[in-house]
Design an enzyme around this catalytic site. Structure first.
Site, PDB file in Angstrom:
ATOM      1  CE  LYS A 158      77.745  12.799   1.558  1.00 41.19           C
ATOM      2  NZ  LYS A 158      77.240  13.888   2.230  1.00 41.19           N
ATOM      3  CD  GLU A 200      78.707  17.125   0.154  1.00 40.89           C
ATOM      4  OE1 GLU A 200      77.741  17.902   0.156  1.00 40.89           O
ATOM      5  OE2 GLU A 200      78.683  16.282   1.123  1.00 40.89           O
ATOM      6  CG  HIS A 208      74.678  12.925  10.956  1.00 40.15           C
ATOM      7  ND1 HIS A 208      74.442  11.935  10.071  1.00 40.15           N
ATOM      8  CD2 HIS A 208      73.604  13.664  10.930  1.00 40.15           C
ATOM      9  CE1 HIS A 208      73.229  12.166   9.388  1.00 40.15           C
ATOM     10  NE2 HIS A 208      72.845  13.289   9.675  1.00 40.15           N
ATOM     11  CG  ASN A 291      66.541  12.844   5.486  1.00 41.52           C
ATOM     12  OD1 ASN A 291      66.587  12.060   4.729  1.00 41.52           O
ATOM     13  ND2 ASN A 291      67.443  13.153   6.231  1.00 41.52           N
ATOM     14  NE  ARG A 293      63.251   9.778   4.742  1.00 39.14           N
ATOM     15  CZ  ARG A 293      64.017   9.367   5.731  1.00 39.14           C
ATOM     16  NH1 ARG A 293      63.396   9.606   6.971  1.00 39.14           N
ATOM     17  NH2 ARG A 293      65.031   9.232   5.703  1.00 39.14           N
TER      18      ARG A 293
END
Length: 455
Positions: A158, A200, A208, A291, A293
């Site tokens: 990532k 990871e 998710h 996140n 936002r």
């Protein structure tokens, strides 16, 4: 309350923010590129100002022009929406320096939680479970090989500064690692100007799960429940629902408490989302990222909680306390959101910009909402994201929500461009989806191969 805010975005999220501001009695300023001169958000705002040419880097990512527009129009605050500058700490810091309120967390918190490596370290301090992985940035393939051997395959590469599915690769063995690392690093460098990676261990199969949180400047932090975002293609969400069928009462309390703990640890202010991977077989969950936002899928949470997240963002930025306390939040029914894009699912989801010659958005009945900036005669520019609408439904239970979504998608009619409406209709009708029997691999490994074989 603010007299006027500037919306540093476009499309349906800009329209969504303008509507929330208007209901609060707050004036709005829209910004637009030359390609968006006829966009709906430009027509709906009280004022509109052009900030540059079609290319995002020269308009919606042009910090100097956007800040100049705020000063010129007397806007007291800037709402960044999602995407573009919404998680850019430099922009948030510039707003602070110019005494313009950034409607979001502070630049310091964005730096802390926007960088995945920093966020991971902070969550370990907070006592939030994280997946086994690298302890810092990984810059070379030699480092990557060594770390992967220690934590075991399969792994996920990532980008540290990543988002939107960029700079992410699944690696099953050492033979795949070097080319995958080089490709992900190059993609991250191009997208974010930062090629730092981290590794990871892959939790597979997994759900998710993300938890919506709200915090204010008085130190209050609450959660608004979870969303299941496991239906994804190339690490990008396609359909979201709340609550998750994979979570029972006890686990829901645990994962929500962990999200609140994470936000409290960093003194989080405004709207944010803590994202987790859930191993259904063990019932264990692991922090993935935060996140900082508002998110595309926030309407499903608004439906089940009754809380207007965008209004809360504006109130909190104005210095107000949250209008609700945790004990006041109740959850009712089930909500689902389908993202409608101008793209061709039969041809690898190729974008389909062009002029909309006819448009009918589904309507009628309780518990149906369509967030869109489209209208008949509008020409979709080829320069931006392909999402043209979000269809969100709410029912007393999941079956009612599924049936309502099927009805809504059958009514959705757009001519002039190709969309993924039929794809979404098939997905929402799939027996696995109807049964809630899916994880993050389902769309790519099970549904799409069959769907794309069809005529």
């Amino acid at each position: 309350m603010f007299n006027k805010i500037l919306i540093a975005n476009r499309g349906e999220i800009a329209v969504r923010i303008i509507r929330a501001a208007r209901e609060l009695g707050v004036g709005t300023v829209a910004i637009y590129s030359t390609a968006d001169r006829d966009a709906l958000h430009v027509h709906l705002a009280d004022e509109a100002i052009c900030v540059g040419p079609a290319r995002s880097t020269e308009s919606y990512l042009n910090m100097n022009n956007i800040l100049s527009a705020a000063v010129a129009t007397g806007a007291q605050a800037i709402h960044p929406g999602f995407g573009f500058l919404s998680e850019n700490s430099k922009f948030a810091r510039l707003c602070e320096e110019m005494n313009i309120k950034f409607i979001g967390p502070s630049a310091k918190v964005m730096d802390m939680m926007g960088d995945k490596i920093n966020a991971r370290a902070e969550m370990i301090k907070a006592g939030v479970p994280v997946t086994p992985g690298s302890e810092g940035e990984v810059h070379t393939t030699d480092e990557a090989v060594k770390i992967a051997e220690e934590i075991g395959y399969p792994i996920m590469l990532k980008a540290s500064a990543g988002g939107g599915g960029k700079g992410i690769r699944k690696v099953n063995n050492v033979e795949e690692l070097v080319p995958a690392f080089e490709a992900a690093q190059a993609e991250a460098q191009a997208a974010f100007g930062n090629g730092a990676m981290f590794i990871e261990r892959m939790i597979f199969p997994a759900r998710h799960i993300e938890v919506q949180i709200l915090g204010d400047s008085q130190g209050n932090v609450i959660h608004l429940g979870e969303r299941d975002c496991s239906l994804q293609r190339n690490n990008q969400k396609v359909l979201e629902e709340s609550p998750s069928v994979a979570i029972g009462h006890t686990l829901r309390n645990e994962i929500s408490a962990a999200a609140v703990k994470a936000a409290q640890h960093v003194s989080y202010e405004n709207a944010g989302t803590i994202e987790f991977l859930l191993d259904e077989s063990s019932g264990k969950f692991y922090f993935m990222e935060m996140n900082t936002r508002v998110q595309v899928e926030h309407p499903v949470t608004e439906f089940v909680s009754g809380v207007d997240i965008v209004k809360e963002q504006i109130r909190v930025a104005n210095g107000n306390e949250l209008s609700v306390k945790q004990e006041d939040v109740t959850f009712s029914g089930h909500a689902i959101e389908c993202r409608i894009n101008a793209e061709n699912p039969k041809f690898n989801f190729a974008p389909s910009p062009g002029k909309i010659t006819n448009l009918f958005l589904p309507s009628g009945g309780v518990g149906l909402r369509v967030d869109s900036a489209m209208y008949s005669g509008y020409s979709i520019p080829p320069y931006y994201d392909s999402m043209i609408a979000k269809v969100i439904v709410h029912g007393e239970n999941r079956f009612e929500a599924l049936m309502k979504m099927q009805r809504a998608l059958l009514e959705f009619d757009v001519e002039g461009v190709i969309t993924n409406v039929d794809f979404q209709l098939e997905l929402i009708s799939d027996p696995h989806v109807v049964a809630g029997d899916y994880d993050t691999s389902f769309l790519g490994n099970v549904f799409l191969p069959e769907y794309q074989k069809e005529d």
